[in-house]
Design a protein around this motif. Structure first.
Motif, PDB file in Angstrom:
ATOM      1  N   THR A  70      17.525 -21.380 -18.213  1.00 25.70           N
ATOM      2  CA  THR A  70      18.932 -21.052 -17.954  1.00 25.70           C
ATOM      3  C   THR A  70      19.226 -20.851 -16.469  1.00 25.70           C
ATOM      4  O   THR A  70      20.295 -21.220 -15.988  1.00 25.70           O
ATOM      5  CB  THR A  70      19.345 -19.772 -18.690  1.00 25.70           C
ATOM      6  N   GLY A  71      18.265 -20.249 -15.737  1.00 24.65           N
ATOM      7  CA  GLY A  71      18.522 -19.902 -14.345  1.00 24.65           C
ATOM      8  C   GLY A  71      19.630 -18.870 -14.234  1.00 24.65           C
ATOM      9  O   GLY A  71      20.139 -18.348 -15.236  1.00 24.65           O
ATOM     10  N   LEU A  98       5.738  -7.866 -16.897  1.00 24.30           N
ATOM     11  CA  LEU A  98       5.081  -9.039 -16.311  1.00 24.30           C
ATOM     12  C   LEU A  98       5.527 -10.297 -17.051  1.00 24.30           C
ATOM     13  O   LEU A  98       5.545 -10.332 -18.276  1.00 24.30           O
ATOM     14  CB  LEU A  98       3.560  -8.890 -16.422  1.00 24.30           C
ATOM     15  N   TRP A  99       5.904 -11.327 -16.267  1.00 20.53           N
ATOM     16  CA  TRP A  99       6.240 -12.614 -16.870  1.00 20.53           C
ATOM     17  C   TRP A  99       5.712 -13.734 -15.988  1.00 20.53           C
ATOM     18  O   TRP A  99       5.643 -13.587 -14.772  1.00 20.53           O
ATOM     19  CB  TRP A  99       7.743 -12.778 -17.049  1.00 20.53           C
ATOM     20  N   SER A 135      16.454 -11.365 -10.017  1.00 15.86           N
ATOM     21  CA  SER A 135      16.773  -9.937  -9.951  1.00 15.86           C
ATOM     22  C   SER A 135      18.239  -9.683 -10.284  1.00 15.86           C
ATOM     23  O   SER A 135      18.593  -8.640 -10.858  1.00 15.86           O
ATOM     24  CB  SER A 135      16.439  -9.363  -8.574  1.00 15.86           C
ATOM     25  N   LEU A 136      19.129 -10.634  -9.960  1.00 17.33           N
ATOM     26  CA  LEU A 136      20.542 -10.476 -10.289  1.00 17.33           C
ATOM     27  C   LEU A 136      20.754 -10.572 -11.798  1.00 17.33           C
ATOM     28  O   LEU A 136      21.498  -9.777 -12.383  1.00 17.33           O
ATOM     29  CB  LEU A 136      21.386 -11.530  -9.565  1.00 17.33           C
ATOM     30  N   ALA A 137      20.084 -11.540 -12.425  1.00 19.41           N
ATOM     31  CA  ALA A 137      20.199 -11.676 -13.878  1.00 19.41           C
ATOM     32  C   ALA A 137      19.668 -10.427 -14.583  1.00 19.41           C
ATOM     33  O   ALA A 137      20.239  -9.984 -15.591  1.00 19.41           O
ATOM     34  CB  ALA A 137      19.443 -12.912 -14.349  1.00 19.41           C
ATOM     35  N   VAL A 138      18.602  -9.855 -14.054  1.00 21.04           N
ATOM     36  CA  VAL A 138      18.052  -8.621 -14.636  1.00 21.04           C
ATOM     37  C   VAL A 138      19.098  -7.512 -14.596  1.00 21.04           C
ATOM     38  O   VAL A 138      19.232  -6.729 -15.544  1.00 21.04           O
ATOM     39  CB  VAL A 138      16.767  -8.201 -13.895  1.00 21.04           C
ATOM     40  N   GLY A 139      19.862  -7.454 -13.510  1.00 19.14           N
ATOM     41  CA  GLY A 139      20.926  -6.450 -13.418  1.00 19.14           C
ATOM     42  C   GLY A 139      21.930  -6.580 -14.548  1.00 19.14           C
ATOM     43  O   GLY A 139      22.395  -5.578 -15.119  1.00 19.14           O
ATOM     44  N   VAL A 140      22.274  -7.797 -14.908  1.00 20.71           N
ATOM     45  CA  VAL A 140      23.188  -8.034 -16.026  1.00 20.71           C
ATOM     46  C   VAL A 140      22.579  -7.520 -17.328  1.00 20.71           C
ATOM     47  O   VAL A 140      23.248  -6.858 -18.136  1.00 20.71           O
ATOM     48  CB  VAL A 140      23.522  -9.532 -16.141  1.00 20.71           C
ATOM     49  N   ALA A 141      21.293  -7.800 -17.542  1.00 25.81           N
ATOM     50  CA  ALA A 141      20.625  -7.349 -18.763  1.00 25.81           C
ATOM     51  C   ALA A 141      20.631  -5.825 -18.862  1.00 25.81           C
ATOM     52  O   ALA A 141      20.850  -5.261 -19.941  1.00 25.81           O
ATOM     53  CB  ALA A 141      19.189  -7.878 -18.794  1.00 25.81           C
ATOM     54  N   PRO A 161      14.188 -11.235 -23.825  1.00 23.62           N
ATOM     55  CA  PRO A 161      14.743 -12.575 -24.080  1.00 23.62           C
ATOM     56  C   PRO A 161      15.231 -13.255 -22.802  1.00 23.62           C
ATOM     57  O   PRO A 161      15.077 -14.476 -22.648  1.00 23.62           O
ATOM     58  CB  PRO A 161      15.902 -12.298 -25.044  1.00 23.62           C
ATOM     59  N   LEU A 162      15.810 -12.483 -21.879  1.00 26.05           N
ATOM     60  CA  LEU A 162      16.261 -13.066 -20.614  1.00 26.05           C
ATOM     61  C   LEU A 162      15.086 -13.665 -19.850  1.00 26.05           C
ATOM     62  O   LEU A 162      15.151 -14.799 -19.363  1.00 26.05           O
ATOM     63  CB  LEU A 162      16.964 -12.005 -19.768  1.00 26.05           C
ATOM     64  N   LEU A 163      13.996 -12.918 -19.737  1.00 23.98           N
ATOM     65  CA  LEU A 163      12.830 -13.420 -19.006  1.00 23.98           C
ATOM     66  C   LEU A 163      12.236 -14.639 -19.697  1.00 23.98           C
ATOM     67  O   LEU A 163      11.785 -15.587 -19.043  1.00 23.98           O
ATOM     68  CB  LEU A 163      11.777 -12.310 -18.891  1.00 23.98           C
TER      69      LEU A 163
END
Length: 329
Positions: free
Chosen positions: A264-265, A143-144, A156-162, A256-258
């Protein structure tokens, strides 16, 4: 929910991956051998493969590793542990995403993480079911909270990178992405990402990031999956990371990404995402309800929209929403 003591004890005994006779289990559990058989059968119905050999007893077919909160926390980087506001570990839930959406409605803060050994109503995209055998895979949600719903475009795309970063740090290479939220290995589905958001009265929003990764799919469960799939046991064999190690690695990348994403977007992660995208240059069909559009995947925008070059030469953009995407042929 948490299992009763009998079920939990039986799981922990079997998790040593050795043989245990019915007599031994009956003594350790304080029940009859008939009750042992019923308890073993109940675990099998939840997706655990158990072999029963005369003269030797019961043994799990695939090594069983139960979730361990202490081990996960110990593997977090100090700066990541500070972002973790709570870690909830359940034996069984309807859905880790659904659970955190309930907590979001109760004003739970950013950084709450939920894990489950199994889900009874795991969620996939567009209303699909995510099969969740007990003790086999990763079922994780975070949750964020963000100040503005518009700021989470492309998340969701950035999460894929993580997630790919986390897998590579665990020694798993060759994983790719399929827009908008699939993890693939050699064209087969290894995992999926599901974002759910709820608006707040003050204009902010709560986002639940759900992640499912196939570490080991029992054969009986695999027969129920209606698409090409793969698991880490196939991809990496004996080198496949343990569930607890993999979860910690994911949290080390994801939290950290969230935390930074509002600033950053997607732009910060797009070059990396494009390198991993399985469909670059491929001809695909995008279906929106009864409307189908055929084109070649050209790019992804900074808002996470899919860009197709259609046969008429025009470029069209598609939001993930309720669209379905498949490769031609």
């Amino acid at each position: 929910m948490q299992y009763d003591e009998l079920t939990k004890t039986l799981l922990h005994v079997l998790s040593d991956n050795g043989f245990h006779s019915g007599t031994e289990l009956a003594g350790r559990l304080g029940i009859s051998r008939t009750a042992v058989w019923k308890a073993v059968r109940a675990l099998e119905l939840r997706g655990i493969e158990i072999a029963a050999l005369p003269g030797r007893g019961y043994r799990v077919v695939q090594p069983l590793e139960l979730l361990n909160e202490t081990a996960i926390r110990a593997a977090l980087k100090p700066e990541v542990a500070c972002l973790l506001s709570a870690l909830h570990v359940y034996d069984e839930l309807d859905s880790t995403n659904t659970h955190l959406m309930r907590l979001a409605a109760e004003r739970a803060p950013s950084g709450v993480v939920c894990l489950a050994e199994t889900q009874t109503a795991g969620k996939g995209r567009i209303g699909r079911t995510w099969l969740s055998p007990l003790g086999a895979n990763v079922y994780l949600s975070v949750l964020w909270r963000y100040d503005d719903h518009a700021l989470i475009a492309g998340l969701s795309l950035a999460v894929g990178v993580a997630v790919i970063r986390a897998l590579e740090k665990c020694g798993v290479v060759g994983v790719g992405l399929k827009w908008p939220n699939d993890l693939l290995w050699e064209g087969r589905k290894l995992g999926g990402i599901l974002l759910e958001a709820s608006g707040e009265a003050h204009g902010g929003c709560a986002v639940v990031v759900g992640l499912g990764i196939n570490r080991y799919i029992p054969s009986a469960v695999g027969r129920e999956i209606d698409q090409a799939w793969v698991d880490l046991s196939t991809v990496a064999g004996e080198s496949a990371p343990s569930r607890n190690r993999l979860i910690a690695s994911i949290l080390n990348e994801l939290l950290p990404l969230l935390n930074d994403y509002q600033h950053t977007g997607l732009r910060h992660y797009l070059p990396e995402w494009r390198r991993y995208h399985h469909l670059n240059g491929r001809e695909v069909i995008v279906r929106q309800g009864d409307i189908e559009t055929v084109g070649t995947v050209a790019d992804i925008t900074e808002e996470g929209l899919l860009v197709l070059t259609c046969k008429d030469g025009k470029r069209r953009e598609f939001a993930s929403g309720d669209v379905q995407l498949r490769v031609v042929g």
